[in-house]
Design a protein around this motif. Sequence first.
Motif, PDB file in Angstrom:
ATOM      1  N   LEU A   1       0.843  -1.189   0.000  1.00 13.59           N
ATOM      2  CA  LEU A   1       0.000   0.000   0.000  1.00 13.59           C
ATOM      3  C   LEU A   1       0.883   1.245   0.000  1.00 13.59           C
ATOM      4  O   LEU A   1       1.962   1.253   0.599  1.00 13.59           O
ATOM      5  CB  LEU A   1      -0.904   0.003   1.237  1.00 13.59           C
ATOM      6  N   ALA A   2       0.417   2.276  -0.651  1.00 14.27           N
ATOM      7  CA  ALA A   2       1.164   3.526  -0.721  1.00 14.27           C
ATOM      8  C   ALA A   2       0.186   4.651  -1.010  1.00 14.27           C
ATOM      9  O   ALA A   2      -0.969   4.421  -1.370  1.00 14.27           O
ATOM     10  CB  ALA A   2       2.240   3.463  -1.811  1.00 14.27           C
ATOM     11  N   ALA A   3       0.659   5.886  -0.801  1.00 13.63           N
ATOM     12  CA  ALA A   3      -0.152   7.042  -1.159  1.00 13.63           C
ATOM     13  C   ALA A   3      -0.225   7.151  -2.673  1.00 13.63           C
ATOM     14  O   ALA A   3       0.792   7.022  -3.365  1.00 13.63           O
ATOM     15  CB  ALA A   3       0.450   8.309  -0.564  1.00 13.63           C
TER      16      ALA A   3
ATOM     17  N   THR B   1      12.060  -9.916 -14.686  1.00 14.01           N
ATOM     18  CA  THR B   1      11.051 -10.674 -13.943  1.00 14.01           C
ATOM     19  C   THR B   1       9.833 -11.039 -14.773  1.00 14.01           C
ATOM     20  O   THR B   1       9.021 -11.855 -14.353  1.00 14.01           O
ATOM     21  CB  THR B   1      10.595  -9.867 -12.720  1.00 14.01           C
ATOM     22  N   ARG B   2       9.675 -10.409 -15.946  1.00  8.68           N
ATOM     23  CA  ARG B   2       8.508 -10.606 -16.803  1.00  8.68           C
ATOM     24  C   ARG B   2       7.225 -10.254 -16.059  1.00  8.68           C
ATOM     25  O   ARG B   2       6.203 -10.907 -16.190  1.00  8.68           O
ATOM     26  CB  ARG B   2       8.417 -12.042 -17.327  1.00  8.68           C
ATOM     27  N   GLN B   3       7.299  -9.189 -15.283  1.00  5.68           N
ATOM     28  CA  GLN B   3       6.158  -8.728 -14.510  1.00  5.68           C
ATOM     29  C   GLN B   3       5.900  -7.253 -14.774  1.00  5.68           C
ATOM     30  O   GLN B   3       6.798  -6.515 -15.191  1.00  5.68           O
ATOM     31  CB  GLN B   3       6.369  -8.952 -13.013  1.00  5.68           C
ATOM     32  N   GLY B   4       4.664  -6.848 -14.506  1.00  4.00           N
ATOM     33  CA  GLY B   4       4.278  -5.449 -14.599  1.00  4.00           C
ATOM     34  C   GLY B   4       3.516  -5.055 -13.345  1.00  4.00           C
ATOM     35  O   GLY B   4       3.119  -5.909 -12.543  1.00  4.00           O
ATOM     36  N   ILE B   5       3.282  -3.762 -13.181  1.00  3.10           N
ATOM     37  CA  ILE B   5       2.624  -3.255 -11.977  1.00  3.10           C
ATOM     38  C   ILE B   5       1.241  -2.722 -12.332  1.00  3.10           C
ATOM     39  O   ILE B   5       1.090  -1.947 -13.279  1.00  3.10           O
ATOM     40  CB  ILE B   5       3.466  -2.145 -11.314  1.00  3.10           C
ATOM     41  N   ALA B   6       0.255  -3.157 -11.561  1.00  5.07           N
ATOM     42  CA  ALA B   6      -1.099  -2.610 -11.656  1.00  5.07           C
ATOM     43  C   ALA B   6      -1.345  -1.790 -10.392  1.00  5.07           C
ATOM     44  O   ALA B   6      -1.080  -2.262  -9.284  1.00  5.07           O
ATOM     45  CB  ALA B   6      -2.127  -3.724 -11.776  1.00  5.07           C
ATOM     46  N   ARG B   7      -1.848  -0.567 -10.557  1.00  5.68           N
ATOM     47  CA  ARG B   7      -2.072   0.335  -9.425  1.00  5.68           C
ATOM     48  C   ARG B   7      -3.568   0.484  -9.207  1.00  5.68           C
ATOM     49  O   ARG B   7      -4.309   0.927 -10.080  1.00  5.68           O
ATOM     50  CB  ARG B   7      -1.399   1.678  -9.693  1.00  5.68           C
ATOM     51  N   ILE B   8      -3.994   0.111  -8.001  1.00  5.64           N
ATOM     52  CA  ILE B   8      -5.410   0.100  -7.639  1.00  5.64           C
ATOM     53  C   ILE B   8      -5.695   1.273  -6.718  1.00  5.64           C
ATOM     54  O   ILE B   8      -5.118   1.365  -5.625  1.00  5.64           O
ATOM     55  CB  ILE B   8      -5.777  -1.225  -6.955  1.00  5.64           C
ATOM     56  N   ALA B   9      -6.564   2.190  -7.146  1.00 10.31           N
ATOM     57  CA  ALA B   9      -6.904   3.371  -6.356  1.00 10.31           C
ATOM     58  C   ALA B   9      -7.885   2.990  -5.251  1.00 10.31           C
ATOM     59  O   ALA B   9      -8.848   2.257  -5.475  1.00 10.31           O
ATOM     60  CB  ALA B   9      -7.507   4.446  -7.247  1.00 10.31           C
ATOM     61  N   LEU B  10      -7.638   3.523  -4.039  1.00 12.92           N
ATOM     62  CA  LEU B  10      -8.472   3.259  -2.872  1.00 12.92           C
ATOM     63  C   LEU B  10      -8.803   4.566  -2.173  1.00 12.92           C
ATOM     64  O   LEU B  10      -7.963   5.469  -2.110  1.00 12.92           O
ATOM     65  CB  LEU B  10      -7.758   2.325  -1.888  1.00 12.92           C
ATOM     66  N   SER B  11     -10.011   4.665  -1.662  1.00 12.41           N
ATOM     67  CA  SER B  11     -10.404   5.852  -0.900  1.00 12.41           C
ATOM     68  C   SER B  11      -9.765   5.829   0.481  1.00 12.41           C
ATOM     69  O   SER B  11      -9.336   4.777   0.971  1.00 12.41           O
ATOM     70  CB  SER B  11     -11.931   5.922  -0.775  1.00 12.41           C
TER      71      SER B  11
ATOM     72  N   LEU C   1      -6.066   1.597   6.051  1.00 13.16           N
ATOM     73  CA  LEU C   1      -5.119   1.485   4.939  1.00 13.16           C
ATOM     74  C   LEU C   1      -3.867   2.274   5.295  1.00 13.16           C
ATOM     75  O   LEU C   1      -3.869   3.501   5.282  1.00 13.16           O
ATOM     76  CB  LEU C   1      -5.754   2.014   3.651  1.00 13.16           C
ATOM     77  N   ARG C   2      -2.823   1.569   5.608  1.00 17.25           N
ATOM     78  CA  ARG C   2      -1.580   2.205   6.055  1.00 17.25           C
ATOM     79  C   ARG C   2      -0.500   2.039   4.985  1.00 17.25           C
ATOM     80  O   ARG C   2      -0.171   0.899   4.617  1.00 17.25           O
ATOM     81  CB  ARG C   2      -1.116   1.594   7.370  1.00 17.25           C
TER      82      ARG C   2
END
Length: 393
Positions: free
Chosen positions: A89-91, A287-297, A302-303
Amino acid sequence: MNYEAKMLGRQERLEFAGDETARGSRRWIWIALAVVIVVGVAAFFLMGKSDGAKTAAAQGQSQTQIPTVTISVPGRQTVQTVVTGTGSLAARREMPVGVAGEGGVVTRVLVDAGSWAEKGQVLATVDRSVQVQTAESLAAQIRVAEADAKLAQANLDRAQGLVAGGFVSRADIDQKTATRDQALARVRVAKATLAETQARNHRLDIRAPEAGLVLSRQVEPGQIVSSGSGVLFRMAMNGQMELRTQLAEGDIQKLHVGDGAEVTPVGTSQVFRGQIWQVSPVIDPNTRQGIARIALSYNPALRPGGFASARILAGTLAGVTLPQSAVQSDPQGNYVYILNEKNEAVRRNVTTGEVSEAGVSITSGLSGNERVVQTAGAFLNPGQKVIPNPLKK
């Protein structure tokens, strides 16, 4: 005569006895024949019963050797494509806050990590005693300049009244007009200087650039700060958070901006709903990976920096879904067993898709109308006859 009569009587008796003996022999012959017939019939029936028992036993043994398997006709249904992942989790928009002015000694810190701040709210104050005196001096200079401008305007007005009588020349009027304009200009300069000083003093206060959650605090009262002091506060704009989850290349291809997601932080069963606002435009070649960013209120649970799992709903697909027990695999690929009209097992190669709580989705190989063996498929052979047991729903 008597002798002949005796002999004749004796002969008659002998003939009668012979007839009785013959009749008795014939009777015993018929009795023996009847006994033989009865014994033969009994033996015939006993042998028939024995053969029937043997045949029934053989048939029962044959039935017990045919396995019973559970089958169902799966049909076609709409399957939700679900992608799962984990991440931190992040801002969503982190705002670093530092010293915007010349700095000084911090006198007060008004917020702490976890506090909510409004736009423009003072987070910390810096000593401004010298700056306040400078501002007062500039304010006094404005008053002096305004007095000079007022006097110059009065002299110009009197001179203009004497022009008609010839007591003041036109050159004197021009000079007094210039003096008045200079005085007014000095007033404007003094006001601008004061406004600049006040703006500088205002910037001594460390303020929130936007409303949001204070994530960290790196300053204490008495600390000397300046423009080179770095970040004093970190804030999350509007308190919005996000989950940054790393997914395999194949899963990234299924996602789109706006897809819904369910996020569960570690240590809690609470589920937070959000949606994807950004899908990584590049794939890490290592790594053959990508990042998906999920927005949260914003939510206190949520820390930033915490770990969470995500369940992303990446659309729906109509197809056949089977339990995992129905799908077998070998070096030739994945397959299932279906039953033909003779209840014989037939191998059917299939292509599998998503694996979820509902089962394994079949993308090709089945139409959904087949009788599919749900269990015991690993113990069957192609062409083997079985006893179907329909699955009760």
